[in-house]
Design a protein around this motif. Structure first.
Motif, PDB file in Angstrom:
ATOM      1  N   GLU A 182       0.805  -1.237   0.000  1.00 57.24           N
ATOM      2  CA  GLU A 182       0.000   0.000   0.000  1.00 57.24           C
ATOM      3  C   GLU A 182       0.832   1.278   0.000  1.00 57.24           C
ATOM      4  N   LYS A 183       2.135   1.124   0.227  1.00 57.61           N
ATOM      5  CA  LYS A 183       2.943   2.350   0.233  1.00 57.61           C
ATOM      6  C   LYS A 183       3.965   2.345  -0.916  1.00 57.61           C
ATOM      7  N   ASN A 184       4.368   3.555  -1.291  1.00 58.79           N
ATOM      8  CA  ASN A 184       5.332   3.659  -2.393  1.00 58.79           C
ATOM      9  C   ASN A 184       6.610   2.917  -2.060  1.00 58.79           C
ATOM     10  N   ARG A 185       7.137   2.277  -3.063  1.00 59.47           N
ATOM     11  CA  ARG A 185       8.382   1.527  -2.851  1.00 59.47           C
ATOM     12  C   ARG A 185       9.523   2.236  -3.569  1.00 59.47           C
ATOM     13  N   PHE A 186      10.625   2.331  -2.910  1.00 61.22           N
ATOM     14  CA  PHE A 186      11.789   3.000  -3.494  1.00 61.22           C
ATOM     15  C   PHE A 186      12.936   2.022  -3.596  1.00 61.22           C
ATOM     16  N   PHE A 187      13.699   2.203  -4.650  1.00 60.26           N
ATOM     17  CA  PHE A 187      14.837   1.317  -4.838  1.00 60.26           C
ATOM     18  C   PHE A 187      15.925   1.653  -3.828  1.00 60.26           C
ATOM     19  N   GLU A 188      16.308   0.660  -3.042  1.00 59.56           N
ATOM     20  CA  GLU A 188      17.386   0.889  -2.060  1.00 59.56           C
ATOM     21  C   GLU A 188      18.585   0.047  -2.456  1.00 59.56           C
ATOM     22  N   TYR A 189      19.643   0.750  -2.723  1.00 62.24           N
ATOM     23  CA  TYR A 189      20.849   0.099  -3.241  1.00 62.24           C
ATOM     24  C   TYR A 189      21.323  -1.042  -2.331  1.00 62.24           C
ATOM     25  N   ASN A 190      21.461  -0.750  -1.051  1.00 60.53           N
ATOM     26  CA  ASN A 190      22.014  -1.761  -0.138  1.00 60.53           C
ATOM     27  C   ASN A 190      21.104  -2.977  -0.010  1.00 60.53           C
ATOM     28  N   ASN A 191      19.812  -2.702   0.009  1.00 63.94           N
ATOM     29  CA  ASN A 191      18.843  -3.796   0.107  1.00 63.94           C
ATOM     30  C   ASN A 191      18.905  -4.674  -1.150  1.00 63.94           C
ATOM     31  N   ALA A 192      19.027  -4.007  -2.315  1.00 64.18           N
ATOM     32  CA  ALA A 192      19.082  -4.751  -3.580  1.00 64.18           C
ATOM     33  C   ALA A 192      20.359  -5.584  -3.655  1.00 64.18           C
ATOM     34  N   VAL A 193      21.482  -5.016  -3.216  1.00 64.60           N
ATOM     35  CA  VAL A 193      22.739  -5.771  -3.246  1.00 64.60           C
ATOM     36  C   VAL A 193      22.645  -6.974  -2.302  1.00 64.60           C
ATOM     37  N   ASP A 194      22.057  -6.761  -1.138  1.00 64.20           N
ATOM     38  CA  ASP A 194      21.848  -7.875  -0.208  1.00 64.20           C
ATOM     39  C   ASP A 194      20.949  -8.939  -0.850  1.00 64.20           C
TER      40      ASP A 194
END
Lengths: 486, 361
Positions: A182-194
């Protein structure tokens, strides 16, 4: 379309680019794309049940809204029971109908009564156990006021069919997952690398460990009657490793792919083979299922039986784990598997140590001797139940055990004929590497969470080593994920 | 986001480049070496035995063998690997050639016959090693697609409309794309493993001509038949038994989901036989026996019931068309015990002799 396939790689790359570059500015469109992606993913695996999945989503979406709205408690309960009946009924029909029919027939045959019941040629919809548990928890939580129903059908349909977790979990509860939709999602570099690291680690566990172990365990379980006890012991050990590497590998990939698209999915494994007792094991093994069963089965049961003190607790746990066993499939082997795990808790309940938590090797590199013995004992108990889990019938499991407890335990195990020395050495080495890496990172979210290594070239070196081991030592013929059939 | 994608590719690109490089130059299955099969075919057609043959495209080899042959055989052996050991010694006085390919399907048979037809070189007699999975639409065999053009040409000219595919641009493009997609193997992880070994061991994988029939690696004989390698031929009874046990421990390949005798495949097979008979080609069926344990297992396993039913189909077709049947899937009918088998499926020469010495006589 499985995670470790070229078709999924192409699908996910296209999806990822559209998701973050085309529809990223509009939540509604992003959710619609996610839903379309989930349906393509599911339809690719088995298009025949796509309409079933949509129907289940629609029914529960409607029921959720009306349960919340209902002023009359009886009407509210009726709606809840319709939902539960549809969910459990669907599961019972698709997964357990033939099991019940044959079990009833066998039972009545013992009494010399022949029942004219026919079994059906039923195809089980993929992932039914997983999405049904998601919808049931949603309705129960609304009924208890733990969560509000969502009025956005795209959000709810996504909750039911979120593709990274659709076929084999983790089973997220609505209260943790729907808010993310339900909330906007933003690309997070560290989360994506993990996420990428976790996918890599999952792939390693699946392709290098699980699929290579499968080659040996299939051979051992297929020929158990003619093999010495040492081979059977090796087969049982490798099957325990296989099922862990397979399922936790899948979960790692599911969580990793979810992270790449901005979701945090429930953790499913927390290095369970380092557990010091069975209670700790179940807190760390298939955690999303354990948590689900604890909340919706064990807790109500233990409240019901609380007047019986420890005996009540034993009842609640044994029933809970027997249901856990049945959840895996329509076979008496699963029932026995669950029942035995329930029984394993009895000494802990009697000693009053069921909730005692003691971190293993806290601030130390190696466990103490006592901790090591505890881990080995817990692993052995679990390994023996996995023999039952892997067997096709109780009869087969019984004969496997009979073969296992014989004097031939002192002979050399016989490896499959076509397994070269290099392959054998590679399998043993990679299992050791997996266990060592997971041991060193046991406080982390997953085995390869190595962001604490500061030198980037060293990190990249580790990634390359894993990638090349996947390419070079990965089993050529990949087998399906074990938990897909559940 | 852009930095994520950039870094991701910087890490992944070297891997892709290394994998492509190794797969192309290691080329364990010789898919990028265009003349591999052609050279083998040329040596065989000069009357030589060829050994040290690594993985290769058997269909492509048959194509070169048929198209480049300067003779028309009197007797042809068609079928799968279980019929590959049948050789010219059983057919003295006649020109014999064995065109069997591993995992042969009806489409393979049709395509091979089409190649002979195009050469106006149909033989006097064709022995077809019939396999139960010929009639299994779920046999998962795709290898015949190398010969799709030949298969489709035959169908377009002989079969009924439902099987015809127009010989148009779309079909030709499909065939071209299939050939082009061989390059996807450049990035194949499974191909990488074999190609690395090929590069590391850098053993000479080039085939060579030999006078001997039995060699360290399997040998393709001058008449198209094969001789297994020394290791395979000299395996002890225990080793064979273990091969059989591990074979039975898994689903039997080609027989998975054998839920019916496919009507369309039956019809294709009957059309092929009718075509041959109409063109005065004598047809015989060879039913290769299974290892006794395998036969026992198949006959007592419900999911394999159609294996036996398919044999009944071939028998009744033979009866109807007056076709001679050699052999049976039941080894007990010919008193073939386990010593007659190399593995679960393949009969030794002494077993083949039981069936084909009598043919020769």
């Amino acid at each position: 379309m499985v995670f470790n396939s070229v078709s999924f790689l192409i699908f996910f790359t296209a999806f990822f680019l559209l998701y973050w570059f085309v529809v990223n500015k509009n939540l509604k469109r992003q959710n619609l794309l996610l839903l379309a992606g989930s349906y393509v993913f599911y339809g690719w695996a088995d298009w025949r049940f796509l309409s079933f999945l949509i129907g289940v989503s629609a029914l529960n979406f409607y029921l959720g809204i009306h349960i919340e709205k209902a002023k009359n408690p009886t009407y509210k309960k009726v709606l809840l029971y319709i939902g539960l009946l549809a969910g459990i009924g669907g599961l019972a029909f698709f997964k357990y109908y033939n099991f019940f029919v044959t079990s009833f027939k066998d039972l009545f045959q013992l009494l010399n009564v022949n029942l004219n019941l026919q079994t059906l040629n039923i195809i089980v919809p993929l992932g039914i156990s997983f999405f049904t548990f998601r919808t049931i928890s949603y309705l129960l939580d609304i009924d208890k006021g733990k969560v509000q129903s969502t009025k956005d059908w795209v959000v709810f349909f996504n909750y039911v069919s979120f593709f990274p977790a659709l076929l084999a979990g983790p089973i997220d509860k609505a209260r943790s997952f729907i808010p993310q939709l339900e909330k906007n999602r933003f690309f997070e570099y560290n989360n994506a690398v993990d996420g990428l690291r976790q996918i890599l680690w999952g792939l390693f566990k699946k392709i290098v460990i699980a699929d290579n172990c499968a080659y040996i365990t299939n051979n051992v379980f297929g020929n158990y009657e003619s093999l010495p006890a040492s081979s059977l012991l090796l087969g049982a050990f490798l099957y325990a490793i296989q099922i862990y590497a397979d399922f936790s590998g899948y979960s790692d990939m599911a969580i990793g792919f979810s992270r790449l698209i901005g979701f945090n999915v429930t953790k499913n494994f927390d290095f369970p083979f380092f557990s010091q007792n069975i209670a700790e094991f179940w807190q760390k093994w298939h955690m999303s299922l354990t948590s689900w069963l604890t909340e919706y089965v064990f807790t109500p049961l233990s409240i019901k039986f609380r007047d019986y003190d420890k005996l009540g607790l034993i009842f609640a746990i044994v029933i809970n784990f027997t249901i856990c066993g049945i959840w895996h499939g329509a076979n008496w082997t699963y029932v026995l598997f669950g029942f035995l795990h329930g029984c394993y808790f009895i000494p802990l309940i009697l000693k009053g140590t069921i909730n005692k938590k003691k971190k293993i090797a806290k601030d130390r590199l190696l466990p103490s001797f006592r901790e090591f013995i505890n881990v080995a004992m817990t692993f052995s108990l679990v390994m023996f139940t996995f023999i039952i889990f892997r067997s096709e019938t109780i009869y087969q499991a019984f004969h496997y055990f009979k073969g296992l407890f014989s004097l031939s335990i002192f002979t050399n195990p016989i490896p499959p004929l076509s397994l070269s020395k290099l392959d054998t050495l590679a399998i043993v080495s990679f299992i050791s590497i997996m266990l060592i890496i997971e041991w060193l990172n046991r406080e982390k979210e997953f085995g390869l969470q190595i962001n604490y290594i500061k030198q980037p070239y060293f990190r990249i070196g580790v990634y390359y080593a894993i990638l090349f081991s996947i390419l070079f030592f990965g089993a050529i013929t990949s087998s399906e994920f074990i938990y897909f059939k559940f | 986001m852009k930095s994520f994608i950039k870094r991701f590719f910087l890490v992944v690109m070297p891997i892709l480049i290394i994998v492509s490089f190794v797969n192309y130059f290691g080329d364990a299955a010789n898919i990028f070496k265009k003349d591999y099969e052609k050279n083998i075919a040329n040596d065989i057609l000069k009357g030589n035995n060829v050994t040290n043959i690594a993985n290769h495209n058997e269909r492509l080899l048959q194509k070169y063998l048929i198209n480049n042959a300067s003779f028309c055989p009197d007797v042809l052996m068609l079928g799968a690997s279980r019929s590959m050991l049948i050789n010219s010694t059983y057919f003295k006085g006649e020109t014999f050639f064995n065109n069997c390919v591993s995992g042969a399907t009806i489409e393979d048979l049709i395509a091979i016959i089409e190649m002979y037809r195009q050469k106006k070189c149909l033989p006097k007699k064709i022995i077809i090693g019939v396999e139960p999975y010929f009639l299994n639409s779920n046999n998962n065999q795709k290898r015949w697609e190398t010969l799709e053009l030949e298969y489709q040409t035959f169908i377009n000219q002989t079969a009924n409309d439902s099987l015809k595919k127009e010989d148009n641009l779309i079909f030709k493009t499909e065939v071209f794309l299939k050939e082009f997609f061989v390059f996807k193997e450049l990035l194949s992880p499974s191909y990488f493993k074999s190609s690395v070994l090929e590069l590391i061991m850098s053993k000479n994988s080039d085939p060579f001509v030999t006078d001997k029939r039995t060699n360290k690696t399997f040998t393709k004989l001058f008449d198209g038949s094969v001789n297994y390698d020394v290791g395979y031929r000299e395996a002890s009874n225990e080793m064979v038994e273990e091969k059989v046990s591990s074979f039975l421990a898994r689903d039997i390949s080609n027989f998975e989901n054998f839920d019916k005798l496919d009507i369309s495949l039956q019809s294709k097979f009957v059309s092929l036989i009718d075509y041959l008979l109409l063109n005065n080609v004598k047809v015989e069926f060879f039913v290769a026996p299974y290892h006794p344990k395998v036969y026992e297992f198949i006959t007592h396993t419900a999911k394999y019931k159609n294996v036996i039913k398919s044999e009944t189909f071939f028998e009744s077709l033979a009866l109807k068309k007056k076709i001679k049947i050699i052999g049976s899937s039941d080894p007990n009918k010919f008193k073939l015990d386990k010593t007659y088998f190399y593995d679960a499926l393949h009969l030794k020469e002494k077993g083949v002799g039981i069936f084909f010495n009598s043919v020769a006589e």
